[in-house]
Every structure is written in structure tokens, then in C-alpha cells.
Design a protein around this motif. Structure first.
Motif, PDB file in Angstrom:
ATOM      1  N   LEU A 162       0.824  -1.205   0.000  1.00 23.33           N
ATOM      2  CA  LEU A 162       0.000   0.000   0.000  1.00 23.33           C
ATOM      3  C   LEU A 162       0.858   1.254   0.000  1.00 23.33           C
ATOM      4  N   ARG A 163       1.981   1.204   0.701  1.00 27.34           N
ATOM      5  CA  ARG A 163       2.827   2.386   0.855  1.00 27.34           C
ATOM      6  C   ARG A 163       3.912   2.488  -0.225  1.00 27.34           C
ATOM      7  N   LYS A 164       3.958   1.517  -1.116  1.00 25.24           N
ATOM      8  CA  LYS A 164       4.952   1.593  -2.195  1.00 25.24           C
ATOM      9  C   LYS A 164       4.714   2.845  -3.041  1.00 25.24           C
ATOM     10  N   PRO A 165       5.738   3.621  -3.302  1.00 23.69           N
ATOM     11  CA  PRO A 165       5.535   4.807  -4.151  1.00 23.69           C
ATOM     12  C   PRO A 165       5.174   4.398  -5.568  1.00 23.69           C
ATOM     13  N   ARG A 166       4.364   5.229  -6.199  1.00 25.60           N
ATOM     14  CA  ARG A 166       3.943   4.931  -7.564  1.00 25.60           C
ATOM     15  C   ARG A 166       5.091   5.163  -8.533  1.00 25.60           C
ATOM     16  N   ARG A 167       5.377   4.138  -9.328  1.00 25.04           N
ATOM     17  CA  ARG A 167       6.438   4.252 -10.317  1.00 25.04           C
ATOM     18  C   ARG A 167       5.944   5.052 -11.518  1.00 25.04           C
ATOM     19  N   ALA A 168       6.902   5.505 -12.314  1.00 24.30           N
ATOM     20  CA  ALA A 168       6.559   6.340 -13.471  1.00 24.30           C
ATOM     21  C   ALA A 168       5.651   5.592 -14.438  1.00 24.30           C
ATOM     22  N   GLU A 169       5.813   4.254 -14.548  1.00 23.46           N
ATOM     23  CA  GLU A 169       5.028   3.466 -15.496  1.00 23.46           C
ATOM     24  C   GLU A 169       3.648   3.104 -14.962  1.00 23.46           C
ATOM     25  N   GLU A 170       3.397   3.392 -13.680  1.00 21.71           N
ATOM     26  CA  GLU A 170       2.128   3.009 -13.067  1.00 21.71           C
ATOM     27  C   GLU A 170       1.138   4.159 -13.149  1.00 21.71           C
ATOM     28  N   THR A 171      -0.006   3.925 -13.772  1.00 20.20           N
ATOM     29  CA  THR A 171      -1.043   4.938 -13.877  1.00 20.20           C
ATOM     30  C   THR A 171      -1.830   5.017 -12.566  1.00 20.20           C
ATOM     31  N   GLU A 172      -2.691   6.000 -12.465  1.00 21.25           N
ATOM     32  CA  GLU A 172      -3.531   6.125 -11.274  1.00 21.25           C
ATOM     33  C   GLU A 172      -4.443   4.912 -11.101  1.00 21.25           C
ATOM     34  N   ARG A 173      -4.974   4.423 -12.207  1.00 20.88           N
ATOM     35  CA  ARG A 173      -5.856   3.258 -12.113  1.00 20.88           C
ATOM     36  C   ARG A 173      -5.071   1.999 -11.776  1.00 20.88           C
ATOM     37  N   GLY A 174      -3.847   1.904 -12.287  1.00 21.59           N
ATOM     38  CA  GLY A 174      -2.990   0.790 -11.900  1.00 21.59           C
ATOM     39  C   GLY A 174      -2.667   0.827 -10.421  1.00 21.59           C
ATOM     40  N   GLN A 175      -2.434   2.015  -9.906  1.00 21.60           N
ATOM     41  CA  GLN A 175      -2.206   2.185  -8.472  1.00 21.60           C
ATOM     42  C   GLN A 175      -3.450   1.771  -7.687  1.00 21.60           C
ATOM     43  N   TYR A 176      -4.618   2.117  -8.217  1.00 19.68           N
ATOM     44  CA  TYR A 176      -5.878   1.733  -7.570  1.00 19.68           C
ATOM     45  C   TYR A 176      -5.991   0.215  -7.467  1.00 19.68           C
ATOM     46  N   MET A 177      -5.627  -0.512  -8.524  1.00 22.74           N
ATOM     47  CA  MET A 177      -5.663  -1.976  -8.508  1.00 22.74           C
ATOM     48  C   MET A 177      -4.805  -2.521  -7.368  1.00 22.74           C
ATOM     49  N   ARG A 178      -3.621  -1.974  -7.257  1.00 26.40           N
ATOM     50  CA  ARG A 178      -2.690  -2.415  -6.212  1.00 26.40           C
ATOM     51  C   ARG A 178      -3.214  -2.070  -4.825  1.00 26.40           C
ATOM     52  N   GLU A 179      -3.766  -0.885  -4.662  1.00 29.49           N
ATOM     53  CA  GLU A 179      -4.235  -0.447  -3.352  1.00 29.49           C
ATOM     54  C   GLU A 179      -5.439  -1.268  -2.879  1.00 29.49           C
ATOM     55  N   VAL A 180      -6.352  -1.589  -3.786  1.00 32.53           N
ATOM     56  CA  VAL A 180      -7.498  -2.419  -3.400  1.00 32.53           C
ATOM     57  C   VAL A 180      -7.022  -3.772  -2.883  1.00 32.53           C
ATOM     58  N   PHE A 181      -6.109  -4.401  -3.606  1.00 36.75           N
ATOM     59  CA  PHE A 181      -5.597  -5.720  -3.216  1.00 36.75           C
ATOM     60  C   PHE A 181      -4.888  -5.637  -1.865  1.00 36.75           C
ATOM     61  N   ALA A 182      -4.119  -4.553  -1.660  1.00 42.96           N
ATOM     62  CA  ALA A 182      -3.390  -4.390  -0.400  1.00 42.96           C
ATOM     63  C   ALA A 182      -4.349  -4.162   0.769  1.00 42.96           C
ATOM     64  N   ILE A 183      -5.385  -3.365   0.556  1.00 43.72           N
ATOM     65  CA  ILE A 183      -6.367  -3.109   1.620  1.00 43.72           C
ATOM     66  C   ILE A 183      -7.126  -4.393   1.951  1.00 43.72           C
ATOM     67  N   MET A 184      -7.401  -5.213   0.946  1.00 44.19           N
ATOM     68  CA  MET A 184      -8.034  -6.506   1.205  1.00 44.19           C
ATOM     69  C   MET A 184      -7.187  -7.349   2.151  1.00 44.19           C
ATOM     70  N   ALA A 185      -5.874  -7.359   1.935  1.00 45.73           N
ATOM     71  CA  ALA A 185      -4.977  -8.124   2.809  1.00 45.73           C
ATOM     72  C   ALA A 185      -5.016  -7.586   4.235  1.00 45.73           C
ATOM     73  N   VAL A 186      -5.006  -6.259   4.365  1.00 43.96           N
ATOM     74  CA  VAL A 186      -5.028  -5.643   5.699  1.00 43.96           C
ATOM     75  C   VAL A 186      -6.342  -5.952   6.417  1.00 43.96           C
ATOM     76  N   PHE A 187      -7.470  -5.873   5.716  1.00 44.78           N
ATOM     77  CA  PHE A 187      -8.778  -6.129   6.323  1.00 44.78           C
ATOM     78  C   PHE A 187      -8.982  -7.603   6.660  1.00 44.78           C
ATOM     79  N   TYR A 188      -8.369  -8.477   5.873  1.00 45.67           N
ATOM     80  CA  TYR A 188      -8.560  -9.918   6.072  1.00 45.67           C
ATOM     81  C   TYR A 188      -7.910 -10.403   7.371  1.00 45.67           C
ATOM     82  N   ALA A 189      -6.813  -9.785   7.759  1.00 45.62           N
ATOM     83  CA  ALA A 189      -6.071 -10.232   8.938  1.00 45.62           C
ATOM     84  C   ALA A 189      -6.903 -10.211  10.223  1.00 45.62           C
ATOM     85  N   PRO A 190      -7.559  -9.094  10.592  1.00 49.89           N
ATOM     86  CA  PRO A 190      -8.335  -9.097  11.838  1.00 49.89           C
ATOM     87  C   PRO A 190      -9.528 -10.048  11.807  1.00 49.89           C
ATOM     88  N   VAL A 191     -10.053 -10.330  10.607  1.00 48.10           N
ATOM     89  CA  VAL A 191     -11.165 -11.291  10.505  1.00 48.10           C
ATOM     90  C   VAL A 191     -10.691 -12.684  10.899  1.00 48.10           C
TER      91      VAL A 191
END
Length: 261
Positions: free
Chosen positions: A68-97
Motif C-alpha cells: 500500500l505504501r509503495k511509491p507509484r512508479r513512473a510506469e504506473e497509472t492512477e488506475r494501476g495504483q488503484y488496482m494495487r491499493e485495493v488488493f493491499a487493503i483486502m490483505a489488511v482487512f482480512y487479517a483481523p477477521v
């Protein structure tokens, strides 16, 4: 990040609310420590009753925050960043469950532990679809429809005692199939390695969990049990999926740019 957080947290809250009702009372669940090979430690608080199987859930949070905290690379678009962030937030939310399931041994967190596994696997084909189609042709509505279908597929657990296993098997098979197709069309040696490691980690996740009690006959698996190592494999599966998907997305973007030139 706000958009990704909102799009994960809203379904999360709705699922928590539904799991707290009597809707899933007929789902077959294991709600005792006898289900796990690790011996509970009576003098520890419930959050650490099975210390190894409980603490391993912190690895999901660490992994999610890392990506989630990885800086966005030059080749990564905003929507590509969104894909990564959703997946990362899923991992964070899954842990307490998962942690709550072990600590409370109650039906609601056990239902959520199973239920949330499905949209996590479903996000892999969503991300692959984005990589293959690119910014211009990808549709958020199609991704939302796939995730909604994934969430609804947990209804199979109400229809049959093995319904969740069937739904999960279909999700895993579809994710692997889409990964292999994408590797064939867009990948290279590096993405092939990441895909292979992700699939092997997935196999370890399934097999070690199923053999939890059988492996406990051997001293090597009596404290760090098969279930513990299955969670380690699950975290690795997450990580190598991130590696595969981010690298594949960059390759697809470069390929599209070269074709335009």
C-alpha cells in the motif's frame, strides 16, 4: 487511496452486518479449537490462545501495508495504483477477521473468514483484465459485477455443506487460468517465475491446511503446525501475486505504447 479504501470498506461493512444476522446459521463451520492441530495455551489471553496461528495474521497486515505504501512508479497509472491499493487493503482487512475467528470461536467471524476469501481471489482476474485491456477499454462496472458475483457465490455454502469448497475451488481455478493466459500473451521469464511461485504457494496453502492434524504427528509440526505454515504460504501467495500482477501490468503498458508508435 481514498477511492480504494471506500470500495473495499463499504462491502466489508455490509458483509459484517449480514454475517451478524441469522442468515448463515445453516453454514457448516468448525467453531472449536479441536479443528486446529496447535494446542491452545490456557494462560494466554484469547487473542493469543493459539499463539502461532494468531500471530501469523500480523504478516497479512505487514504485507498489505508494504504494498500500500509503495511509491507509484513512473510506469504506473492512477488506475494501476488503484488496482494495487485495493488488493493491499483486502490483505489488511482480512487479517483481523481471521484473528477474530481464532480468538472468539463464533459464527460471524468464521463466516467472514470464508466469505472474504472469495472476492480476494476474484480480484486477480479483475486486475489481469485491466492489464490486458488497458486504461481505455477497461470498465469499472465489469470489475464491480465480477466482485459482486464472487460475493454472491458464498450462497453455495447455504445450499450444500461443501458449497464453500466448491465456490473457492472455482475461484482458484479461474484465477490460475487467467494468470496462465496472461503469462502466455504478455509475460516473460520474470513474470513466469512469479506466477509459478504464486501457484506453488497456493498449493501449499491448501494442502498444509488439509493435512494440519496429520502433520501434527511429527514433532516438527506440533507447535508450528500445518495450519500455521498454510498461512505463511497464503501470505507468500499474496506477495507473489502482487509481484506478478504489477510486473505484468507494466509489460502490458509498454507493449501497448510500442504498438502505438
Amino acid at each position: 487511496m481514498r477511492s480504494a479504501l471506500r470500495h473495499v470498506s463499504v462491502p466489508f461493512v455490509l458483509c459484517v452486518a449480514l454475517a451478524s444476522t441469522r442468515l448463515f446459521d445453516d453454514v457448516q463451520l468448525d467453531l472449536s479449537y479441536a479443528h486446529y492441530a496447535e494446542t491452545p495455551v490456557d494462560w494466554l489471553p484469547c487473542l493469543l490462545a493459539m499463539p502461532c496461528n494468531c500471530l501469523v495474521n500480523a504478516a497479512y497486515i505487514g504485507l498489505g501495508l508494504h504494498w500500500l505504501r509503495k511509491p507509484r512508479r513512473a510506469e504506473e497509472t492512477e488506475r494501476g495504483q488503484y488496482m494495487r491499493e485495493v488488493f493491499a487493503i483486502m490483505a489488511v482487512f482480512y487479517a483481523p477477521v481471521q484473528w477474530a475467528r481464532l480468538a472468539a470461536l463464533r459464527r460471524a467471524p468464521a463466516v467472514l473468514d470464508q466469505w472474504f476469501t472469495l472476492p480476494i481471489f476474484a480480484w486477480v482476474p479483475v486486475w489481469i483484465g485491466f492489464a490486458r485491456r488497458g486504461e481505455a477499454r477497461w470498465r469499472a462496472s465489469e470489475a464491480a459485477a465480477l466482485e459482486l458475483l464472487s460475493l454472491c457465490s458464498y450462497g453455495l455454502a447455504l445450499a450444500h455443506r461443501r458449497g464453500f469448497d466448491a465456490a473457492l475451488g472455482c475461484h482458484v481455478a479461474f484465477a490460475v487460468y487467467q494468470g496462465v493466459r496472461a503469462q502466455r500473451d504478455l509475460g516473460d521469464g520474470r513474470t513466469r517465475m512469479y506466477l509459478l511461485l504464486a501457484v506453488l504457494s497456493c498449493a501449499g496453502f491448501v494442502v498444509l491446511k488439509l493435512l494440519d492434524h496429520w502433520l501434527a504427528r511429527y514433532w516438527l509440526f506440533q507447535r508450528l503446525t500445518g495450519h500455521f505454515w498454510s498461512k505463511v504460504c497464503d501470505v507468500l501467495q499474496f506477495h507473489f501475486s502482487f509481484c506478478f500482477l504489477t510486473t505484468l501490468t507494466r509489460r502490458a503498458r509498454r507493449k501497448t505504447a510500442s504498438q502505438r508508435e
